[in-house]
Design an enzyme around this catalytic site. Structure first.
Site, PDB file in Angstrom:
ATOM      1  N   CYS A  79       0.823  -1.224   0.000  1.00 31.40           N
ATOM      2  CA  CYS A  79       0.000   0.000   0.000  1.00 31.40           C
ATOM      3  C   CYS A  79       0.850   1.265   0.000  1.00 31.40           C
ATOM      4  CB  CYS A  79      -0.940  -0.007   1.203  1.00 31.40           C
ATOM      5  SG  CYS A  79      -1.983  -1.462   1.329  1.00 31.40           S
ATOM      6  N   CYS A 420      -1.401  -8.146 -15.693  1.00 27.14           N
ATOM      7  CA  CYS A 420      -1.143  -7.374 -14.473  1.00 27.14           C
ATOM      8  C   CYS A 420       0.149  -6.573 -14.601  1.00 27.14           C
ATOM      9  CB  CYS A 420      -1.080  -8.295 -13.258  1.00 27.14           C
ATOM     10  SG  CYS A 420       0.214  -9.554 -13.361  1.00 27.14           S
TER      11      CYS A 420
END
Length: 462
Positions: A79, A420
């Protein structure tokens, strides 16, 4: 302390979401910076073509900044874009995909759909893996509270430090029950003197914890031990079973290897169901201890719907689903086409795919296991007929050159390429461009607060 540079403006984001500045014509990657920041930086690593730096002082905060919500931000490796507003995260992700198509794939004219944002920016994952270590990371400056101290941790590896693990108190990636389970396991092991793994010496009992969940509240817990200490193993598993009625399935495995990979381990079922199940619209998928499944379910539906939109399937279509995993895409499109043929390297995934076929009573899907470039031969195509549409969803490294060449030889009308990693996707599209036009792309945000993004691309035969 390295070289100190003052009043440096952060210009842009580069590959892998790194913040980029320039000084004397040289690129500097700055940790935890946001485009528009004006900062003093300390250069701690110099390479021939670039340097790496950390912020010492912020003179001006970027208008794009937001306050990180996680206490572990900046130390944990996940994150990394929490300090960047979500709308700008989406903008930078879209820009990177488009730039890769233009610069790497050398495509000039193609339609660009706006990125599909994630419905949830927190607690969106259905799987997390944690690591045990007897060397807890305390602070990136202090490193350890005492020289040589053996401190236990259950959490995530600190970036760039393979032997150091940050103990996690609360992670915002998966339903909050995973925090309660992880913290219980860590406390239990500390209280009962369970040895946490030493990755340098390859000693200790506790090695990994894997948590899988579904939208309707099923939970699978997998504990990986480094030694076969049956009494301790049984006592911990029993404690978990008695404490958490929410656990639907409990497994364990013994890993004495030098790496943490689990695909080759024998997963031992301890109690509960042997599988948990997830739904994508009307379809049900079995998830076992080794099953691969998309980690953001709501965005998976958006991704698969985009595949259907781009492919515009006809009932007469024969579809090749390459790198098909557990067959989730093939099952999802099965009612729209005549037949789907899936090819996948991991045999365990092919086994899951066949079981999911049976579970959903799908009869027009067939699967083959093996290396893609070895399975997808001229003889294979002659035996199984020429495809009308090919769906590609390869790993981050993209396709083997021989697979690209085989696709060029096949000359199917449409290819829908899901990736991805838009950089390797663009590399492959450039190879295919001798016969195919890139018609349209649509990024899909599966991983909020990270630089990662899925991209769906439609290619049509010239």
């Amino acid at each position: 302390m390295g070289e100190l540079l003052e009043h440096i403006e952060i210009e842009s984001f580069a590959a892998k979401g790194k913040a980029l500045a320039r000084y004397d014509g040289k690129v500097i990657f700055v940790k935890q910076a946001v485009v528009g920041d004006v900062v003093d930086i300390n250069i701690y690593r110099k390479k021939r073509k670039y340097s790496e730096a950390e912020i010492v002082k912020i003179h001006k905060y970027s208008d794009l900044r937001t306050t990180p919500f996680c206490e572990h931000f900046g130390t944990c490796g996940g994150c990394k874009w929490q300090n960047l507003s979500y709308s700008h995260q989406l903008q930078f992700k879209q820009n990177e995909v488009v730039e890769n198509m233009k610069r790497i794939a050398k495509q000039k004219e193609f339609n660009i759909q706006p990125i599909i944002p994630s419905k949830n920016q927190q607690f969106y994952r259905n799987k997390l893996e944690y690591t045990f270590s007897n060397k807890a990371w305390v602070d990136d400056k202090e490193q350890f509270k005492a020289q040589g101290a053996q401190q236990n941790a259950l959490g995530f590896h600190v970036p760039g430090r393979f032997d150091k693990v940050l103990s996690i108190d609360k992670c915002y990636l998966q339903n909050d029950l995973q925090n309660k389970i992880r913290n219980f396991v860590e406390d239990y092991c500390n209280e009962h003197d369970y040895a946490f793994y030493d990755i340098r010496k390859h000693e200790g009992l506790m090695r990994n914890l894997i948590l899988k969940s579904t939208q309707d509240g099923q939970w699978m817990v997998i504990l990986i031990f480094a030694q076969n200490q049956q009494t301790k193993i049984t006592e911990l598993l029993d404690a978990l079973k008695q404490t958490f009625s929410e656990i639907s399935s409990l497994y364990f495995a013994i890993n004495t290897k030098l790496n943490d990979s689990t695909f080759d381990l024998h997963m031992q079922h301890y109690c509960g169901s042997k599988i948990i199940t997830e739904k994508l619209k009307e379809y049900t998928y079995q998830i076992g201890p080794k099953s691969f499944f998309q980690v953001n379910i709501e965005q998976t539906v958006a991704l698969y719907d985009k595949i259907i939109e781009f492919a515009a399937f006809k009932k007469s279509d024969l579809v090749y689903d390459l790198y098909c995993g557990a067959g989730s895409i093939g099952i999802y499109i099965s009612k729209l086409v005549k037949k789907v043929i899936g090819i996948e390297y991991v045999e365990e995934a092919v086994k899951d795919a066949k079981e999911n076929n049976h579970l959903n009573k799908v009869e027009n899907l067939e699967y083959f296991a093996g290396d893609m470039h070895k399975v997808l031969t001229k003889e294979f195509i002659q035996l199984n007929s020429q495809a009308d549409v090919v769906i590609l969803d390869p790993p981050r490294a993209g396709m083997h050159p021989k697979v690209c060449q085989r696709l060029l030889e096949m000359s199917v009308e449409k290819i829908v390429y899901v990736s991805c990693n838009s950089a390797t996707q663009a590399r492959d599209i450039e190879i295919l461009s001798s016969k195919y036009n890139l018609v349209e792309i649509c990024p899909v945000d599966m991983f909020p607060h990270t630089h990662h993004v899925e991209n769906v691309a439609l290619l049509t035969l010239k």
